[in-house]
Enzyme design. Structure first.
Site, short mmCIF file in Angstrom:
data_model
loop_
_atom_site.label_atom_id
_atom_site.label_comp_id
_atom_site.label_asym_id
_atom_site.label_seq_id
_atom_site.Cartn_x
_atom_site.Cartn_y
_atom_site.Cartn_z
N GLY A 123 -4.50 43.72 3.07
CA GLY A 123 -4.86 42.33 3.34
C GLY A 123 -6.34 42.03 3.30
N HIS A 182 -11.39 48.00 -26.08
CA HIS A 182 -12.33 47.99 -24.97
C HIS A 182 -13.27 49.18 -25.09
CE1 HIS A 182 -14.02 47.27 -21.05
NE2 HIS A 182 -13.72 48.48 -20.65
N HIS A 206 -28.23 42.81 -12.61
CA HIS A 206 -27.33 42.09 -13.52
C HIS A 206 -26.24 41.39 -12.71
CE1 HIS A 206 -25.19 45.85 -12.90
NE2 HIS A 206 -24.08 45.30 -13.38
N ASP A 257 -19.98 43.69 -8.34
CA ASP A 257 -20.36 44.81 -7.47
C ASP A 257 -21.88 44.91 -7.31
OD1 ASP A 257 -20.52 45.60 -10.18
OD2 ASP A 257 -20.22 47.71 -9.72
N ASP A 269 -27.64 55.48 -13.11
CA ASP A 269 -26.19 55.18 -13.06
C ASP A 269 -25.35 56.41 -13.41
OD1 ASP A 269 -23.63 54.18 -13.57
OD2 ASP A 269 -24.22 52.95 -15.27
N HIS A 315 -24.85 55.10 -7.97
CA HIS A 315 -23.73 54.34 -8.56
C HIS A 315 -22.62 55.26 -9.02
CE1 HIS A 315 -21.44 51.48 -10.90
NE2 HIS A 315 -22.27 50.50 -10.62
N HIS A 369 -20.77 51.67 -19.26
CA HIS A 369 -21.59 52.72 -18.64
C HIS A 369 -21.73 53.89 -19.58
CE1 HIS A 369 -21.29 50.80 -14.62
NE2 HIS A 369 -20.11 50.42 -15.07
N ALA A 397 -13.75 38.41 -16.75
CA ALA A 397 -14.41 37.11 -16.93
C ALA A 397 -15.92 37.27 -17.10
CB ALA A 397 -14.11 36.20 -15.74
N SER A 398 -16.47 38.36 -16.55
CA SER A 398 -17.92 38.55 -16.62
C SER A 398 -18.37 39.12 -17.97
CB SER A 398 -18.38 39.50 -15.51
OG SER A 398 -17.73 40.75 -15.67
N ASN A 399 -17.42 39.57 -18.80
CA ASN A 399 -17.80 40.21 -20.07
C ASN A 399 -18.03 39.16 -21.15
OD1 ASN A 399 -18.19 41.90 -22.24
ND2 ASN A 399 -16.60 43.34 -21.61
#
Length: 560
Positions: free
Chosen positions: A51, A368, A76, A80, A198, A394, A372, A235-237
């Site tokens: 939840g 895709h 960026h 996250d 990273d 990261h 990274h 949606a962020s791509n």
């Protein structure tokens, strides 16, 4: 007030989130008594956090030291890295937020949704900008990632150069502007004291495909598919969304968009120029019903199997506007984030039940690529910057350890590498690095509008309820006469079915009655003692009878 863990001449580096996990990135640089915050992200919970909507870092250290904060610097616009900003601003006074390009728009949108925040000034930086603070100069290096405007951050300090890469991959044919490898080589020849890099793909020894190759692959797929194409991505791509629009235009398809975050991303992308579509390419929900199947691309959220996202609702048959049709093809232009595989599989299975073709990234189709860098990319950054000291960031702990091994291969002295956890403070001098101790850190759960009002105890109880159920005993007593007024009433939820188990419930009610009589007969009656005695005794009895441990809740009604 200076951090007591640091000696004179040392600067401090630590993370409040992002180490030992992929998410809630927040890195703190303490230089000359100033605090520079890099990123403020959220973590999407896995199924054991029942939840819970998001997890954010514990901001206690920043609350206690807010007068020393110089600013929040954003690498960026991924969630996250920026998703925690509204929650941070509710707790901590931040003088300025420094962000670039699309991150500025994304943050502004985010802050508009939280009306109770007094937002600080958002300063938009460009790759050639420099900002000077007391004995610290901050500059930026553009790198490539799966979202536009990703920048590494360079701190020039008295001790030397500290470089934080942010999230990156090495892409020689990127969809957007190229990375500034010349700047990386320049700081390398100047001498980098400490690199933070990273580690997400530090275990993968393979070539991460260029984003431009994925565009060609999507275009080829579109040219072969006869019916409607439903395509799900992050949606962020922005780059991927632009590639999907271009492939649709080339194949004479219109694009209908479903999912709030996707609609917002396209709006921001068009404002900033990252998404370009000929007039009338993007159509409304009303228009798409009038299109022939081979003239339509439906761009949706839900690439991670999120139950409320557009694709999941289409797969369930509960979407108000889009009904899955035989002949449709669903393309996943993403890969599951660790922990989301089950949700994605569930969605794919439901789509197959509807006789819909599903294409995921694999040997047959490049749909895709990761944002990274894998081992060769990480080695390139280490070789270009030639750091004296190294902190892998990261990533989960094993990723950080793999990155350490790569750094040793690239010539970094093992003594100069620190693999840390959230809260661990690295004290950095001009020639050495040491673990200085810990600052306050932890996880704060966000459930609905509540921040931090759900603790680990509540999560434990939710888990117990979901697995073992609830057993409640209601006792009516009179504390003045010290008598039990009625026999106990039993309520069971998710534990045993009351009908057919009357014998068990009657025996447990009888046990509760005996304890109540005994406790009421004591010279000093105390309600808390009565409840605890019932919990302890019934826990034992229930386990003896059923081998289960439901949550036992006694309710005492005093009728004095």
């Amino acid at each position: 007030m200076k951090n007591p863990l640091l000696k004179t001449g040392e600067l401090g580096i630590f993370a409040l989130g992002g180490l030992g996990e992929v998410g809630k990135n927040m890195y703190i640089f303490e230089i000359e008594d100033q605090i520079f915050i890099v990123d403020s992200g959220i973590l999407f919970p896995d199924e054991h956090l029942l939840g819970i909507d998001y997890v954010i870092p514990d901001y206690t250290y920043l609350v206690e030291n807010q007068e020393r904060i110089a600013g929040l610097f954003i690498t960026h616009a991924h969630e996250d890295h920026i998703g925690g900003i509204p929650y941070l601003l509710k707790k901590v006074e931040i003088p300025k937020i420094y962000a670039a390009g699309i991150a500025v728009d994304m943050i502004e949108y985010k802050l508009m949704e939280h009306k109770d925040i007094k937002a600080p000034q958002i300063v938009e930086y460009k790759s050639y900008y420099k900002y000077n603070f007391k004995d610290v100069e901050i500059s930026f290096i553009r790198l490539n990632h799966s979202i536009p405007d990703m920048f590494g951050i360079v701190f020039r300090t008295k001790q030397g150069i500290i470089f934080h890469t942010g999230d990156f991959k090495v892409d020689y044919t990127p969809v957007g502007p190229s990375a500034e490898y010349d700047k990386l080589a320049a700081i390398g020849s100047e001498g980098v004291l400490c690199l933070l890099s990273d580690s997400t793909n530090a275990e993968r020894d393979e070539l991460i495909q260029s984003d431009s190759k994925i565009g060609k692959s999507i275009n080829e797929l579109f040219s072969r598919l006869p019916g409607r194409v439903l395509i799900a991505t992050f949606a962020s791509n922005m780059y991927r969304i632009q590639q999907i629009i271009e492939a649709s235009v080339l194949n004479n398809r219109k694009v209908a968009v479903f999912g709030r975050s996707m609609e917002r991303a396209i709006e921001i992308g068009m404002q900033t120029g990252y998404i370009k579509a000929p007039k009338d390419t993007i159509i409304t929900g009303e228009q798409f019903n009038r299109m022939k199947p081979n003239e339509l691309t439906i761009l949706v959220t839900g690439s991670q199997g999120e139950p409320l996202a557009a694709l999941s609702r289409i797969a369930n048959g509960s979407h108000r506007q889009v009904k899955a049709l035989p002949g449709d093809t669903v393309i996943f232009s993403s890969s599951p984030i660790p922990g989301n595989q089950e949700g994605v599989n569930r969605t794919i299975n439901k789509l197959f039940r509807l006789d819909i073709d599903v294409i995921t990234h694999g040997p047959l189709a490049d749909t895709h690529t990761s944002g990274h860098g894998a081992q060769q990319d990480l080695k390139l950054i280490l070789s270009l910057t030639k750091p004296k000291l190294f902190i892998p960031i990261h990533g989960e702990h094993r990723m950080l350890k793999h990155h350490k091994a790569l750094a040793i291969e690239c010539g970094v002295d093992p003594k100069n590498i620190l693999v840390m956890d959230n809260g661990d403070v690295a004290a950095v001098s001009d020639s050495s690095i040491r673990l200085a101790g810990q600052v306050t850190h932890g996880e704060v759960y966000i459930d609905g509008t509540g921040i931090g009002d759900i603790g680990s105890q509540v999560i434990k109880e939710r888990k117990l309820l979901s697995e073992e159920g609830l057993f409640s005993v209601i006792l009516s007593i009179n504390s003045e006469t010290k008598k039990l007024v009625n026999d106990p009433t039993i309520i069971s939820r998710g534990f045993i079915y009351m009908k057919g188990n009357e014998e068990i419930t009657a025996s447990l009610a009888n046990e509760a009655k005996k304890i109540a009589v005994a406790e009421l007969g004591k010279k000093l009656y105390n309600e808390l003692n009565l409840k605890q005695a019932i919990i302890d005794h019934l826990n034992h009895q229930i386990f003896e009878l059923t081998q289960r441990r439901p949550l036992v809740i006694p309710v005492v009604v005093d009728l004095k």
